[in-house]
Design a protein around this motif. Structure first.
Motif, PDB file in Angstrom:
ATOM      1  N   VAL A  87      68.398  21.526  94.339  1.00 57.94           N
ATOM      2  CA  VAL A  87      68.998  20.267  94.621  1.00 57.94           C
ATOM      3  C   VAL A  87      68.927  19.998  96.221  1.00 57.94           C
ATOM      4  CG1 VAL A  87      71.294  19.352  95.071  1.00 57.94           C
ATOM      5  CG2 VAL A  87      70.728  20.127  92.889  1.00 57.94           C
ATOM      6  N   LEU A  88      69.232  21.345  97.023  1.00 55.38           N
ATOM      7  CA  LEU A  88      68.975  21.348  98.340  1.00 55.38           C
ATOM      8  C   LEU A  88      67.615  21.026  98.978  1.00 55.38           C
ATOM      9  CD1 LEU A  88      71.585  24.232  99.113  1.00 55.38           C
ATOM     10  CD2 LEU A  88      71.746  21.679  99.560  1.00 55.38           C
ATOM     11  N   LEU A  89      66.742  21.637  98.009  1.00 63.16           N
ATOM     12  CA  LEU A  89      65.302  21.469  98.509  1.00 63.16           C
ATOM     13  C   LEU A  89      64.565  20.296  98.046  1.00 63.16           C
ATOM     14  CD1 LEU A  89      64.024  24.916  97.734  1.00 63.16           C
ATOM     15  CD2 LEU A  89      63.857  23.854 100.095  1.00 63.16           C
ATOM     16  N   TYR A  90      65.408  19.374  97.193  1.00 64.88           N
ATOM     17  CA  TYR A  90      64.575  18.394  96.719  1.00 64.88           C
ATOM     18  C   TYR A  90      64.063  17.346  97.541  1.00 64.88           C
ATOM     19  CZ  TYR A  90      63.994  14.139  93.783  1.00 64.88           C
ATOM     20  OH  TYR A  90      63.380  13.087  93.054  1.00 64.88           O
ATOM     21  N   PRO A  91      64.785  17.040  98.831  1.00 65.29           N
ATOM     22  CA  PRO A  91      64.319  16.018  99.833  1.00 65.29           C
ATOM     23  C   PRO A  91      62.985  16.311 100.292  1.00 65.29           C
ATOM     24  CG  PRO A  91      66.777  16.073 100.164  1.00 65.29           C
ATOM     25  CD  PRO A  91      66.087  17.175  99.049  1.00 65.29           C
ATOM     26  N   VAL A  92      62.872  17.598 100.702  1.00 61.84           N
ATOM     27  CA  VAL A  92      61.714  18.004 101.328  1.00 61.84           C
ATOM     28  C   VAL A  92      60.543  18.273 100.244  1.00 61.84           C
ATOM     29  CG1 VAL A  92      62.095  20.645 101.229  1.00 61.84           C
ATOM     30  CG2 VAL A  92      60.188  19.775 102.916  1.00 61.84           C
ATOM     31  N   ALA A  93      60.929  18.613  99.024  1.00 61.37           N
ATOM     32  CA  ALA A  93      59.946  18.493  97.777  1.00 61.37           C
ATOM     33  C   ALA A  93      59.580  17.300  97.596  1.00 61.37           C
ATOM     34  CB  ALA A  93      60.886  19.396  96.649  1.00 61.37           C
ATOM     35  N   LYS A  94      60.190  16.488  97.783  1.00 66.43           N
ATOM     36  CA  LYS A  94      59.581  14.900  97.427  1.00 66.43           C
ATOM     37  C   LYS A  94      58.769  14.581  98.336  1.00 66.43           C
ATOM     38  CE  LYS A  94      61.521  10.281  96.408  1.00 66.43           C
ATOM     39  NZ  LYS A  94      62.973   9.453  96.223  1.00 66.43           N
ATOM     40  N   LYS A  95      58.973  14.842  99.775  1.00 67.39           N
ATOM     41  CA  LYS A  95      58.160  14.576 100.524  1.00 67.39           C
ATOM     42  C   LYS A  95      56.677  15.069 100.419  1.00 67.39           C
ATOM     43  CE  LYS A  95      57.578  14.061 105.718  1.00 67.39           C
ATOM     44  NZ  LYS A  95      58.169  14.159 106.983  1.00 67.39           N
ATOM     45  N   ARG A  96      56.837  16.372  99.935  1.00 69.89           N
ATOM     46  CA  ARG A  96      55.730  17.412  99.898  1.00 69.89           C
ATOM     47  C   ARG A  96      54.932  16.736  98.696  1.00 69.89           C
ATOM     48  NH1 ARG A  96      54.365  23.290 100.401  1.00 69.89           N
ATOM     49  NH2 ARG A  96      53.272  23.865  98.956  1.00 69.89           N
ATOM     50  N   ALA A  97      55.487  16.254  97.766  1.00 74.10           N
ATOM     51  CA  ALA A  97      54.878  15.922  96.437  1.00 74.10           C
ATOM     52  C   ALA A  97      54.219  14.466  96.761  1.00 74.10           C
ATOM     53  CB  ALA A  97      55.912  15.784  95.213  1.00 74.10           C
ATOM     54  N   ALA A  98      54.821  13.833  97.546  1.00 70.90           N
ATOM     55  CA  ALA A  98      54.340  12.582  97.965  1.00 70.90           C
ATOM     56  C   ALA A  98      52.883  12.713  98.874  1.00 70.90           C
ATOM     57  CB  ALA A  98      55.277  11.649  98.649  1.00 70.90           C
ATOM     58  N   ASN A  99      52.867  13.595  99.710  1.00 74.47           N
ATOM     59  CA  ASN A  99      51.853  13.893 100.250  1.00 74.47           C
ATOM     60  C   ASN A  99      50.479  14.282  99.568  1.00 74.47           C
ATOM     61  OD1 ASN A  99      52.670  13.158 102.996  1.00 74.47           O
ATOM     62  ND2 ASN A  99      53.789  15.206 103.149  1.00 74.47           N
ATOM     63  N   PHE A 100      50.821  15.064  98.439  1.00 74.99           N
ATOM     64  CA  PHE A 100      49.789  15.700  97.736  1.00 74.99           C
ATOM     65  C   PHE A 100      49.262  14.583  96.878  1.00 74.99           C
ATOM     66  CE2 PHE A 100      50.980  20.112  98.411  1.00 74.99           C
ATOM     67  CZ  PHE A 100      49.810  20.610  98.391  1.00 74.99           C
ATOM     68  N   GLU A 101      50.392  13.743  96.438  1.00 76.73           N
ATOM     69  CA  GLU A 101      49.853  12.410  95.359  1.00 76.73           C
ATOM     70  C   GLU A 101      49.069  11.527  96.123  1.00 76.73           C
ATOM     71  OE1 GLU A 101      49.758  12.051  92.071  1.00 76.73           O
ATOM     72  OE2 GLU A 101      50.554  14.269  91.952  1.00 76.73           O
ATOM     73  N   ARG A 102      49.355  11.318  97.414  1.00 78.15           N
ATOM     74  CA  ARG A 102      48.639  10.434  98.240  1.00 78.15           C
ATOM     75  C   ARG A 102      47.078  11.109  98.417  1.00 78.15           C
ATOM     76  NH1 ARG A 102      47.005  11.296 102.500  1.00 78.15           N
ATOM     77  NH2 ARG A 102      48.076  12.920 102.872  1.00 78.15           N
ATOM     78  N   PHE A 103      47.113  12.296  98.662  1.00 77.35           N
ATOM     79  CA  PHE A 103      45.672  12.800  98.826  1.00 77.35           C
ATOM     80  C   PHE A 103      44.842  12.699  97.688  1.00 77.35           C
ATOM     81  CE2 PHE A 103      42.776  16.280  98.603  1.00 77.35           C
ATOM     82  CZ  PHE A 103      42.063  16.341  99.738  1.00 77.35           C
ATOM     83  N   ILE A 104      45.655  12.842  96.594  1.00 77.70           N
ATOM     84  CA  ILE A 104      44.935  13.014  95.255  1.00 77.70           C
ATOM     85  C   ILE A 104      44.278  11.372  95.056  1.00 77.70           C
ATOM     86  CG2 ILE A 104      45.346  13.021  92.711  1.00 77.70           C
ATOM     87  CD1 ILE A 104      47.256  15.373  93.484  1.00 77.70           C
ATOM     88  N   ARG A 105      45.254  10.502  95.180  1.00 79.28           N
ATOM     89  CA  ARG A 105      45.115   9.204  94.922  1.00 79.28           C
ATOM     90  C   ARG A 105      43.877   8.756  95.928  1.00 79.28           C
ATOM     91  NH1 ARG A 105      49.970   7.771  95.770  1.00 79.28           N
ATOM     92  NH2 ARG A 105      49.703   7.056  97.696  1.00 79.28           N
ATOM     93  N   ASN A 106      43.934   8.837  97.270  1.00 83.26           N
ATOM     94  CA  ASN A 106      42.999   8.233  98.308  1.00 83.26           C
ATOM     95  C   ASN A 106      41.727   9.198  98.439  1.00 83.26           C
ATOM     96  OD1 ASN A 106      45.180   6.454  98.522  1.00 83.26           O
ATOM     97  ND2 ASN A 106      45.701   7.388 100.445  1.00 83.26           N
ATOM     98  N   ARG A 107      41.724  10.418  98.360  1.00 84.77           N
ATOM     99  CA  ARG A 107      40.701  11.088  98.498  1.00 84.77           C
ATOM    100  C   ARG A 107      39.874  11.604  97.551  1.00 84.77           C
ATOM    101  NH1 ARG A 107      39.576  12.027 104.256  1.00 84.77           N
ATOM    102  NH2 ARG A 107      41.835  12.270 105.429  1.00 84.77           N
ATOM    103  N   LEU A 108      40.355  11.626  96.235  1.00 82.60           N
ATOM    104  CA  LEU A 108      39.662  12.015  95.222  1.00 82.60           C
ATOM    105  C   LEU A 108      39.219  10.653  94.241  1.00 82.60           C
ATOM    106  CD1 LEU A 108      41.733  15.095  93.613  1.00 82.60           C
ATOM    107  CD2 LEU A 108      39.807  14.900  95.481  1.00 82.60           C
ATOM    108  N   GLN A 109      38.114  10.858  93.670  1.00 73.72           N
ATOM    109  CA  GLN A 109      37.449   9.564  92.823  1.00 73.72           C
ATOM    110  C   GLN A 109      37.839   9.903  91.523  1.00 73.72           C
ATOM    111  OE1 GLN A 109      35.944   7.031  94.822  1.00 73.72           O
ATOM    112  NE2 GLN A 109      36.672   8.011  96.477  1.00 73.72           N
TER     113      GLN A 109
END
Length: 359
Positions: free
Chosen positions: A66-88
């Motif tokens: 619960v306490l880590l959720y905000p930073v975990a959400k931001k980290r996950a969003a960074n990975f998903e953006r990389f996957i979406r934008n950098r990987l074909q």
């Protein structure tokens, strides 16, 4: 020629997404049309799920999540953006042979590790309808184990000759799999090393708010001695310690633990020195020609770094975790020719087998 890559591209893990990107970009640089097949094993997706009550086995774990959720959400969003934008990415029906791919490449990463996938995943062994009639090549695949059960051995007898060309990332795996195939098995380098420094330079984000020289600490398996060594080196260079996290921690928090993959690369590029227990930490230190120290944990995780450092005559940069390490530079004029030779041999495995098996 159209190539589909099957790997752990969806894992929120720096090494996983960067190796997927590197293999994609290397093949594109050779003129091939390349896509990463957007296959996401249930076990892998579950492991990186932001919050799952089933994995909260105690009140302490629940509160930590619960306490880590905000930073975990931001980290996950960074990975998903990389996957979406950098990987074909491309989605295909795995149960139909109706696709326009000529070749499927399997790897890199531990795609054959039964512990990560709740057993062998047949897709990563080429056992799916969409692969029929195509050329199947493995590149730097890994299993994460050196002993097979009788059931696993029986499975391998039936699938290894499905592949037209086989390469793995560890000598120990080559020795393990050789009895199960008529094909030669080649040991190749990690895909991240197929791209040169110039390519990674273009991706790297410069760290913000760090004004002093810094020692970067990056660990997959955490050992407190890494920080001790890093602080000693930081004193020597009149700098500070910056710690990147492979997993989130409430007990040992870091302001850098939501770093994107591009920021991860940047932290290595701009570091003065690196202390790591990670193979990819070692790899990116070498790519950016940094002074670095890889801590020996006396465990299986050491094997890949040991092999790489031996090949590059850098074995003295692997230190015992209890050593008193003093800062010293590395003369890369002796290292780079060896690295180029490794890169060339691995690139040749791919290009030769892609052309040979498609004529």
């Amino acid at each position: 020629m159209k190539i589909g890559i099957l790997t752990f591209h969806c894992a929120h893990n720096y090494g996983a997404v960067l190796q997927a990107y590197a293999l994609q970009e290397f093949l594109r640089s050779k003129g091939y049309e390349v896509r990463i097949i957007d296959y996401r094993p249930k076990a892998l997706v579950a492991y990186y799920k932001l919050f799952d009550i089933r994995y909260c086995l105690s009140l302490k774990t629940f509160l930590s999540k619960v306490l880590l959720y905000p930073v975990a959400k931001k980290r996950a969003a960074n990975f998903e953006r990389f996957i979406r934008n950098r990987l074909q990415l491309d989605q295909i029906c795995m149960d139909s042979s109706d696709n326009n791919y000529d070749v499927f490449i399997f790897g890199s990463d531990q795609i054959w590790n039964p512990k990560l996938l709740n057993g062998f995943d047949r897709v990563y062994w080429g056992q799916f309808e969409a692969a029929k009639g195509r050329t199947l090549i493995t590149y730097a695949a890994s299993m994460g184990k050196t002993i097979l059960t009788s059931q696993e051995a029986e499975f391998l007898k039936g699938v290894m000759n499905t592949f037209h060309a086989i390469s793995v990332r560890e000598l120990s795996l080559k020795q393990l799999l050789t009895p199960f195939t008529d094909h030669p098995i080649t040991v190749v380098t990690d895909p991240t090393l197929l791209l040169d420094q110039d390519h990674w330079d273009k991706m790297a984000l410069k760290p913000q708010f760090i004004q002093k020289p810094y020692v970067l600490v990056y660990q997959v398996v955490k050992d407190s001695n890494a920080l001790r060594i890093a602080h000693n080196i930081a004193q020597h260079i009149d700098g500070q310690v910056v710690e990147l996290k492979s997993t989130l921690s409430l007990l040992h928090q870091s302001p850098y633990q939501d770093a994107s993959p591009e920021a991860f690369v940047g932290y290595f590029k701009y570091a003065t020195c690196v202390v790591t227990t990670s193979f990819h930490g070692t790899v990116f230190s070498i790519i950016f020609r940094k002074s670095f120290y890889t801590l020996k944990l006396n465990a299986q995780i050491d094997a890949r770094s040991v092999a790489l450092l031996n090949q590059l005559a850098l074995v003295n940069r692997m230190v015992d975790k209890n050593d008193n390490v003093t800062f010293s530079e590395i003369d890369y004029s002796y290292v780079i020719p060896k690295l180029e030779k490794m890169r060339s041999a691995s690139a040749t495995f791919l290009t030769v087998n892609l052309e040979t098996n498609n004529h």
